[in-house]
Design a protein around this motif. Structure first.
Motif, PDB file in Angstrom:
ATOM      1  N   ILE A   1       0.837  -1.201   0.000  1.00 28.08           N
ATOM      2  CA  ILE A   1       0.000   0.000   0.000  1.00 28.08           C
ATOM      3  C   ILE A   1       0.872   1.251   0.000  1.00 28.08           C
ATOM      4  O   ILE A   1       0.568   2.237  -0.683  1.00 28.08           O
ATOM      5  CB  ILE A   1      -0.975   0.000   1.200  1.00 28.08           C
ATOM      6  N   ALA A   2       1.970   1.234   0.745  1.00 32.60           N
ATOM      7  CA  ALA A   2       2.899   2.376   0.734  1.00 32.60           C
ATOM      8  C   ALA A   2       3.398   2.620  -0.685  1.00 32.60           C
ATOM      9  O   ALA A   2       3.418   3.762  -1.172  1.00 32.60           O
ATOM     10  CB  ALA A   2       4.069   2.115   1.681  1.00 32.60           C
ATOM     11  N   ALA A   3       3.784   1.548  -1.361  1.00 35.99           N
ATOM     12  CA  ALA A   3       4.292   1.672  -2.729  1.00 35.99           C
ATOM     13  C   ALA A   3       3.204   2.182  -3.675  1.00 35.99           C
ATOM     14  O   ALA A   3       3.457   3.062  -4.514  1.00 35.99           O
ATOM     15  CB  ALA A   3       4.839   0.333  -3.212  1.00 35.99           C
ATOM     16  N   LEU A   4       2.011   1.654  -3.549  1.00 35.59           N
ATOM     17  CA  LEU A   4       0.920   2.093  -4.431  1.00 35.59           C
ATOM     18  C   LEU A   4       0.505   3.536  -4.142  1.00 35.59           C
ATOM     19  O   LEU A   4       0.118   4.273  -5.060  1.00 35.59           O
ATOM     20  CB  LEU A   4      -0.264   1.145  -4.321  1.00 35.59           C
ATOM     21  N   THR A   5       0.623   3.953  -2.900  1.00 34.65           N
ATOM     22  CA  THR A   5       0.359   5.353  -2.564  1.00 34.65           C
ATOM     23  C   THR A   5       1.393   6.243  -3.238  1.00 34.65           C
ATOM     24  O   THR A   5       1.050   7.313  -3.775  1.00 34.65           O
ATOM     25  CB  THR A   5       0.357   5.550  -1.035  1.00 34.65           C
ATOM     26  N   GLY A   6       2.641   5.817  -3.233  1.00 33.44           N
ATOM     27  CA  GLY A   6       3.677   6.563  -3.945  1.00 33.44           C
ATOM     28  C   GLY A   6       3.378   6.635  -5.432  1.00 33.44           C
ATOM     29  O   GLY A   6       3.580   7.685  -6.064  1.00 33.44           O
TER      30      GLY A   6
ATOM     31  N   ALA B   1       8.616   7.182 -14.686  1.00 36.84           N
ATOM     32  CA  ALA B   1       9.558   6.081 -14.414  1.00 36.84           C
ATOM     33  C   ALA B   1       9.523   5.693 -12.939  1.00 36.84           C
ATOM     34  O   ALA B   1       9.536   4.501 -12.594  1.00 36.84           O
ATOM     35  CB  ALA B   1      10.970   6.489 -14.834  1.00 36.84           C
ATOM     36  N   ILE B   2       9.452   6.681 -12.064  1.00 38.55           N
ATOM     37  CA  ILE B   2       9.384   6.389 -10.624  1.00 38.55           C
ATOM     38  C   ILE B   2       8.060   5.718 -10.288  1.00 38.55           C
ATOM     39  O   ILE B   2       8.019   4.794  -9.458  1.00 38.55           O
ATOM     40  CB  ILE B   2       9.597   7.672  -9.800  1.00 38.55           C
ATOM     41  N   ARG B   3       6.982   6.150 -10.941  1.00 40.31           N
ATOM     42  CA  ARG B   3       5.675   5.502 -10.705  1.00 40.31           C
ATOM     43  C   ARG B   3       5.766   4.018 -11.014  1.00 40.31           C
ATOM     44  O   ARG B   3       5.282   3.171 -10.251  1.00 40.31           O
ATOM     45  CB  ARG B   3       4.585   6.172 -11.552  1.00 40.31           C
TER      46      ARG B   3
ATOM     47  N   ALA C   1      13.032   5.877  -0.213  1.00 43.74           N
ATOM     48  CA  ALA C   1      14.016   6.518  -1.099  1.00 43.74           C
ATOM     49  C   ALA C   1      13.348   7.039  -2.376  1.00 43.74           C
ATOM     50  O   ALA C   1      13.685   8.133  -2.860  1.00 43.74           O
ATOM     51  CB  ALA C   1      15.140   5.544  -1.425  1.00 43.74           C
ATOM     52  N   LEU C   2      12.407   6.275  -2.919  1.00 46.48           N
ATOM     53  CA  LEU C   2      11.668   6.744  -4.095  1.00 46.48           C
ATOM     54  C   LEU C   2      10.862   8.002  -3.760  1.00 46.48           C
ATOM     55  O   LEU C   2      10.782   8.935  -4.563  1.00 46.48           O
ATOM     56  CB  LEU C   2      10.739   5.650  -4.626  1.00 46.48           C
ATOM     57  N   CYS C   3      10.270   8.009  -2.586  1.00 52.60           N
ATOM     58  CA  CYS C   3       9.498   9.178  -2.157  1.00 52.60           C
ATOM     59  C   CYS C   3      10.389  10.415  -2.085  1.00 52.60           C
ATOM     60  O   CYS C   3       9.963  11.516  -2.466  1.00 52.60           O
ATOM     61  CB  CYS C   3       8.856   8.926  -0.797  1.00 52.60           C
ATOM     62  N   LEU C   4      11.598  10.235  -1.620  1.00 54.90           N
ATOM     63  CA  LEU C   4      12.531  11.360  -1.557  1.00 54.90           C
ATOM     64  C   LEU C   4      12.811  11.893  -2.958  1.00 54.90           C
ATOM     65  O   LEU C   4      12.834  13.111  -3.174  1.00 54.90           O
ATOM     66  CB  LEU C   4      13.818  10.929  -0.857  1.00 54.90           C
ATOM     67  N   ARG C   5      12.969  11.001  -3.924  1.00 54.09           N
ATOM     68  CA  ARG C   5      13.175  11.435  -5.310  1.00 54.09           C
ATOM     69  C   ARG C   5      11.975  12.226  -5.822  1.00 54.09           C
ATOM     70  O   ARG C   5      12.130  13.259  -6.478  1.00 54.09           O
ATOM     71  CB  ARG C   5      13.442  10.225  -6.207  1.00 54.09           C
ATOM     72  N   VAL C   6      10.771  11.749  -5.511  1.00 56.26           N
ATOM     73  CA  VAL C   6       9.554  12.447  -5.947  1.00 56.26           C
ATOM     74  C   VAL C   6       9.507  13.846  -5.341  1.00 56.26           C
ATOM     75  O   VAL C   6       9.228  14.828  -6.041  1.00 56.26           O
ATOM     76  CB  VAL C   6       8.282  11.648  -5.583  1.00 56.26           C
TER      77      VAL C   6
ATOM     78  N   TRP D   1       4.474  11.982   1.101  1.00 55.86           N
ATOM     79  CA  TRP D   1       4.829  11.985   2.516  1.00 55.86           C
ATOM     80  C   TRP D   1       4.186  10.776   3.218  1.00 55.86           C
ATOM     81  O   TRP D   1       4.834  10.091   4.011  1.00 55.86           O
ATOM     82  CB  TRP D   1       4.360  13.291   3.115  1.00 55.86           C
ATOM     83  N   ALA D   2       2.925  10.498   2.913  1.00 58.49           N
ATOM     84  CA  ALA D   2       2.232   9.355   3.518  1.00 58.49           C
ATOM     85  C   ALA D   2       2.874   8.029   3.096  1.00 58.49           C
ATOM     86  O   ALA D   2       3.027   7.112   3.918  1.00 58.49           O
ATOM     87  CB  ALA D   2       0.761   9.366   3.136  1.00 58.49           C
ATOM     88  N   ALA D   3       3.260   7.928   1.844  1.00 60.08           N
ATOM     89  CA  ALA D   3       3.913   6.696   1.371  1.00 60.08           C
ATOM     90  C   ALA D   3       5.233   6.487   2.089  1.00 60.08           C
ATOM     91  O   ALA D   3       5.560   5.363   2.501  1.00 60.08           O
ATOM     92  CB  ALA D   3       4.124   6.768  -0.142  1.00 60.08           C
ATOM     93  N   ALA D   4       5.995   7.562   2.244  1.00 65.67           N
ATOM     94  CA  ALA D   4       7.280   7.450   2.941  1.00 65.67           C
ATOM     95  C   ALA D   4       7.069   7.052   4.394  1.00 65.67           C
ATOM     96  O   ALA D   4       7.766   6.163   4.911  1.00 65.67           O
ATOM     97  CB  ALA D   4       8.044   8.771   2.865  1.00 65.67           C
ATOM     98  N   ARG D   5       6.126   7.680   5.045  1.00 59.79           N
ATOM     99  CA  ARG D   5       5.876   7.363   6.454  1.00 59.79           C
ATOM    100  C   ARG D   5       5.386   5.919   6.603  1.00 59.79           C
ATOM    101  O   ARG D   5       5.763   5.217   7.542  1.00 59.79           O
ATOM    102  CB  ARG D   5       4.852   8.358   7.022  1.00 59.79           C
ATOM    103  N   SER D   6       4.589   5.448   5.664  1.00 60.59           N
ATOM    104  CA  SER D   6       4.129   4.055   5.696  1.00 60.59           C
ATOM    105  C   SER D   6       5.293   3.092   5.528  1.00 60.59           C
ATOM    106  O   SER D   6       5.383   2.091   6.243  1.00 60.59           O
ATOM    107  CB  SER D   6       3.091   3.829   4.594  1.00 60.59           C
ATOM    108  N   GLY D   7       6.179   3.396   4.587  1.00 62.27           N
ATOM    109  CA  GLY D   7       7.376   2.574   4.426  1.00 62.27           C
ATOM    110  C   GLY D   7       8.224   2.585   5.677  1.00 62.27           C
ATOM    111  O   GLY D   7       8.769   1.557   6.097  1.00 62.27           O
ATOM    112  N   TRP D   8       8.331   3.765   6.306  1.00 66.85           N
ATOM    113  CA  TRP D   8       9.107   3.904   7.542  1.00 66.85           C
ATOM    114  C   TRP D   8       8.552   2.990   8.627  1.00 66.85           C
ATOM    115  O   TRP D   8       9.308   2.322   9.330  1.00 66.85           O
ATOM    116  CB  TRP D   8       9.088   5.366   7.995  1.00 66.85           C
ATOM    117  N   TRP D   9       7.228   2.950   8.749  1.00 67.48           N
ATOM    118  CA  TRP D   9       6.629   2.066   9.757  1.00 67.48           C
ATOM    119  C   TRP D   9       7.001   0.609   9.499  1.00 67.48           C
ATOM    120  O   TRP D   9       7.281  -0.141  10.437  1.00 67.48           O
ATOM    121  CB  TRP D   9       5.101   2.232   9.793  1.00 67.48           C
TER     122      TRP D   9
END
Length: 184
Positions: free
Chosen positions: A6-11, A46-48, A98-103, A130-138
């Motif tokens: 879900i984190a990835a799909l949110t990204g 490409a990031i998507r 890391a992908l979220c940071l690129r975005v 931001w939500a995707a990154a925080r989800s990945g962080w969790w």
């Protein structure tokens, strides 16, 4: 899908929304920036795709880790598989951060080179990132005690913490930057 997927799909949704903003930014007023806008759109596309692959990879990694955890008394080979599965299940959400940071870097670099009528959409893309990154962080943080117990992955957790903090800071900057656009 689990939290990592879900984190990835949110990204991926965040990228899609930012791409839409840029598609509608190919206006005469921004004509001098069309090449830059097109390049940013292509990079976001490409990031998507990377986010979508990460969602699939997370499902595989989690299943592998779940299977490895079910074995109580592991042989040395099974212990190695457990450690490898644990790392894989942590690397995927760390890669999402890391992908979220690129975005966020792409979105921030746009400055005022986007259609101002779409400020709320660009804000939402930032929020979703931001939500995707925080989800990945969790996900990474949930695995941190297991990584410590296995005496592996400290650098992975540290990198995820640092990247998440950078995404959060970029999200705050974007919020502050975009807020005046909503008060026209």
């Amino acid at each position: 899908p689990g939290g990592g997927a879900i984190a990835a799909l949110t990204g991926a949704m965040a990228c899609g929304l930012a791409e839409m903003v840029l598609a509608y930014s190919m206006v005469k007023r921004l004509e001098a920036h069309h090449a830059e806008i097109s390049a940013a759109r292509a990079e976001l596309a490409a990031i998507r795709a990377e986010f979508v692959r990460a969602g699939d990879a997370d499902a595989v990694a989690y299943q592998r880790f779940n299977d490895a955890m079910r074995i109580a008394d592991r042989t040395p080979d099974q212990e190695r598989e457990y450690r490898e599965a644990l790392i894989a299940a942590t690397e995927v959400p760390a890669s999402v951060i890391a992908l979220c940071l690129r975005v966020m870097h792409i979105i921030e670099a746009l400055e005022d080179r986007w259609n101002a009528n779409l400020a709320s959409d660009l804000a939402m893309a930032s929020i979703l990132t931001w939500a995707a990154a925080r989800s990945g962080w969790w996900n990474v943080r949930m695995n941190a005690p297991l990584l410590r117990d296995a005496e592996i992955g400290a650098e992975l957790v540290e990198r995820a913490d640092a990247d998440d903090s950078r995404v959060e800071a970029a999200g705050r900057r974007m919020r502050d930057f975009l807020r005046p656009h909503t008060q026209r």
